[in-house]
Design a protein around this motif. Structure first.
Motif, PDB file in Angstrom:
ATOM      1  N   UNK A  46     -18.153 -20.555  75.229  1.00 20.47           N
ATOM      2  CA  UNK A  46     -17.024 -19.786  74.716  1.00 20.47           C
ATOM      3  C   UNK A  46     -17.403 -18.319  74.650  1.00 20.47           C
ATOM      4  N   UNK A  47     -16.398 -17.466  74.491  1.00 15.59           N
ATOM      5  CA  UNK A  47     -16.665 -16.038  74.426  1.00 15.59           C
ATOM      6  C   UNK A  47     -15.486 -15.261  73.890  1.00 15.59           C
ATOM      7  N   UNK A  48     -15.778 -14.073  73.372  1.00 12.43           N
ATOM      8  CA  UNK A  48     -14.756 -13.148  72.869  1.00 12.43           C
ATOM      9  C   UNK A  48     -15.073 -11.756  73.395  1.00 12.43           C
ATOM     10  N   UNK A  67     -22.104 -23.434  74.071  1.00  8.02           N
ATOM     11  CA  UNK A  67     -21.965 -24.061  72.766  1.00  8.02           C
ATOM     12  C   UNK A  67     -20.554 -24.021  72.227  1.00  8.02           C
ATOM     13  N   UNK A  68     -20.370 -24.644  71.090  1.00  8.22           N
ATOM     14  CA  UNK A  68     -19.085 -24.654  70.403  1.00  8.22           C
ATOM     15  C   UNK A  68     -18.831 -23.301  69.747  1.00  8.22           C
ATOM     16  N   UNK A  97     -21.113 -24.424  87.594  1.00  8.92           N
ATOM     17  CA  UNK A  97     -21.977 -25.148  86.684  1.00  8.92           C
ATOM     18  C   UNK A  97     -21.792 -24.684  85.244  1.00  8.92           C
ATOM     19  N   UNK A  98     -22.296 -25.510  84.320  1.00 12.31           N
ATOM     20  CA  UNK A  98     -22.263 -25.140  82.910  1.00 12.31           C
ATOM     21  C   UNK A  98     -23.494 -24.291  82.595  1.00 12.31           C
ATOM     22  N   UNK A  99     -23.374 -22.988  82.794  1.00  9.18           N
ATOM     23  CA  UNK A  99     -24.459 -22.059  82.529  1.00  9.18           C
ATOM     24  C   UNK A  99     -23.930 -20.875  81.735  1.00  9.18           C
ATOM     25  N   UNK A 100     -24.833 -20.130  81.122  1.00  2.00           N
ATOM     26  CA  UNK A 100     -24.427 -18.973  80.340  1.00  2.00           C
ATOM     27  C   UNK A 100     -23.723 -17.944  81.214  1.00  2.00           C
ATOM     28  N   UNK A 101     -24.167 -17.815  82.466  1.00  2.00           N
ATOM     29  CA  UNK A 101     -23.560 -16.842  83.381  1.00  2.00           C
ATOM     30  C   UNK A 101     -22.090 -17.169  83.645  1.00  2.00           C
ATOM     31  N   UNK A 102     -21.755 -18.453  83.597  1.00  2.00           N
ATOM     32  CA  UNK A 102     -20.385 -18.866  83.882  1.00  2.00           C
ATOM     33  C   UNK A 102     -19.480 -18.856  82.650  1.00  2.00           C
ATOM     34  N   UNK A 103     -20.052 -18.561  81.488  1.00  2.00           N
ATOM     35  CA  UNK A 103     -19.231 -18.473  80.277  1.00  2.00           C
ATOM     36  C   UNK A 103     -18.213 -17.347  80.428  1.00  2.00           C
TER      37      UNK A 103
END
Length: 465
Positions: A46-48, A67-68, A97-103
């Motif tokens: 997730x992100x803001x 993460x949540x 993929x589920x990676x931080x870069x793709x958030x």
């Protein structure tokens, strides 16, 4: 994303949220609460991103991670996000993929300033778009199709007078399903795909405008639902107010029926239809099509409970809670192997023996994907003394993949693609089995156009190769 301990094997999509407070109040807390209410749509990351429209141009700050929402955003990082304009995203990966870069939201710095984008959906022409960008010199930092959309908007913005014109030009290029929320330093733009495959709605709180994937996110921040953003409509919010552009609109509609069967939260309203009411109607249709001589009706928590209630209403049978759900088993208990997943189901759900003993039971859920979890539940019910278990499913059998951002497993993992209903009944150990009839899906939502390609192989947008 619904985790592996949940009962359905179909994963959610993503959730987007955006808000512009024209009075200049900080919006990061509102984005946070909006994302919390959309958590069911994505649990991987997730992100803001926020912008201070009254400050220096391009004064954008953001935070995102795997993460949540409650894990990623603590008081110390949320308190650093100051601005009256913001967007947010919760992600389940259907592309990339589920990676931080793709958030998400994605944030781009380019010649015209800064651009942030949050995307729910999937493009069917992503490969062609990427090839065009790569040959144009683009360097990709993620593996998502969302980055291509952001790049095209940035590229078009160089040749246009406004970011919304760049968004329109980009929308004419992309094919597929999308609910997009885009933020420049002083504008909030939201656009929905012309078929309406992905949901998007508009709300208002005092002098703040809010857009979100579901109306439940509006309620979470004290905003009132104004209306759904129409398929093919683009909304732009600036300090002067709100504008609508409908150049992308077309007559044909194809709203994803699985939003009403499963994805959307019960308290949401989408395109004029209350989700709770739609699921009650699904259960009623099941009871008419597949009655059963039974003593009680129950549902698989949480996915089958509302349709089960509708079945009980129509059949004139008592609705009972047959399972106790352990809400404290979290994602740390997700297990990678099938055997471990089956063991985990028993950690998540326990049968209430006094409720089911010596009873003929109708068990309702929203889908059977691989069949192993349903077999486990039936075994648990009969082990607790149930005489018979009649399974009713509030969706037709999954037979085909989805190309628009719903993670229906590949055909070799879909039990219905290689087995008859009678074979499935025997495999899961049910005394009878009935799926929702395809022709009954329409009763859930009235006369709106729907996409049900994962059931009937009729795709509103050609997925190509």
């Amino acid at each position: 994303m619904k985790n592996q301990l949940e009962i359905s094997g179909v994963k959610e999509e993503c959730g987007v949220f955006g808000i512009y407070d024209i009075d200049g109040k900080d919006v990061a807390p509102s984005v946070y609460y909006g994302l919390c209410s959309l958590q069911h749509r994505g649990q991987e990351s997730c992100g803001i991103v926020v912008s201070d429209t009254k400050g220096p141009r391009g004064n954008i700050s953001y935070h995102k991670d795997l993460g949540l929402v409650g894990e990623v955003f603590k008081e110390e990082n949320l308190s650093r996000l100051h601005g009256d304009l913001g967007i947010g995203h919760v992600r389940y990966s259907t592309t990339g993929a589920s990676t931080r870069e793709n958030a998400q939201p994605l944030v781009l710095n380019y010649i015209k300033g800064t651009l942030a984008l949050a995307h729910n959906g999937n493009l069917v022409n992503a490969e062609q778009l990427k090839e065009e960008l790569v040959y144009g010199g683009a360097i990709f930092h993620t593996t998502t199709d969302s980055e291509m959309i952001a790049y095209f908007i940035a590229r078009e913005r160089v040749h246009t007078a406004s970011v919304e014109e760049a968004v329109l030009r980009t929308a004419r290029k992309i094919k597929g399903a999308y609910g997009l929320v885009i933020m420049s330093p002083r504008k909030l733009v939201a656009v929905r795909d012309p078929f309406g495959l992905k949901p998007l709605c508009l709300g208002k709180r005092d002098n703040a405008y809010v857009v979100a994937s579901e109306s439940c996110a509006l309620s979470a921040v004290g905003a009132e639902l104004i209306r759904d953003i129409e398929p093919g409509e683009m909304i732009t919010v600036t300090a002067e107010g709100i504008r609508s552009n409908k150049e992308l609109q077309q007559k044909e509609r194809a709203h994803c029926i699985f939003e009403y069967i499963y994805f959307a939260r019960l308290d949401s309203r989408m395109d004029g239809v209350k989700v709770y009411d739609a699921r009650i109607r699904a259960g009623r249709a099941l009871a008419k099509a597949y009655p059963a001589k039974a003593d009680m009706v129950t549902g698989v928590p949480e996915s089958g409970l509302t349709a089960a209630r509708g079945y009980a209403m129509e059949a004139g049978l008592p609705f009972e809670a047959a399972f106790y759900k352990n809400s404290y088993i979290g994602r740390t208990f997700i297990k990678p192997t099938q055997q471990e997943r089956e063991s985990s189901v028993r950690l998540k759900l326990n049968v209430l023996e006094s409720v089911v003993k010596d009873k003929r039971i109708v068990l309702v859920d929203d889908s059977i994907v691989r069949g192993t979890t349903m077999a486990n539940l039936i075994q648990m019910l009969k082990g607790a003394g149930a005489k018979e278990v009649h399974v009713r499913i509030s969706a037709p059998p999954f037979l085909y993949p989805c190309y628009y951002g719903t993670d229906v497993p590949s055909n070799d993992q879909l039990i219905a693609s290689s087995h008859t209903e009678e074979e499935i009944r025997q495999m899961i150990g049910a005394d009878s089995l009935g799926y929702m009839k395809i022709e009954d899906l329409q009763t859930m939502v009235g006369d709106m156009g729907i996409c049900k390609a994962c059931f009937d192989n009729r795709y509103p947008i050609d997925p190509g190769k």
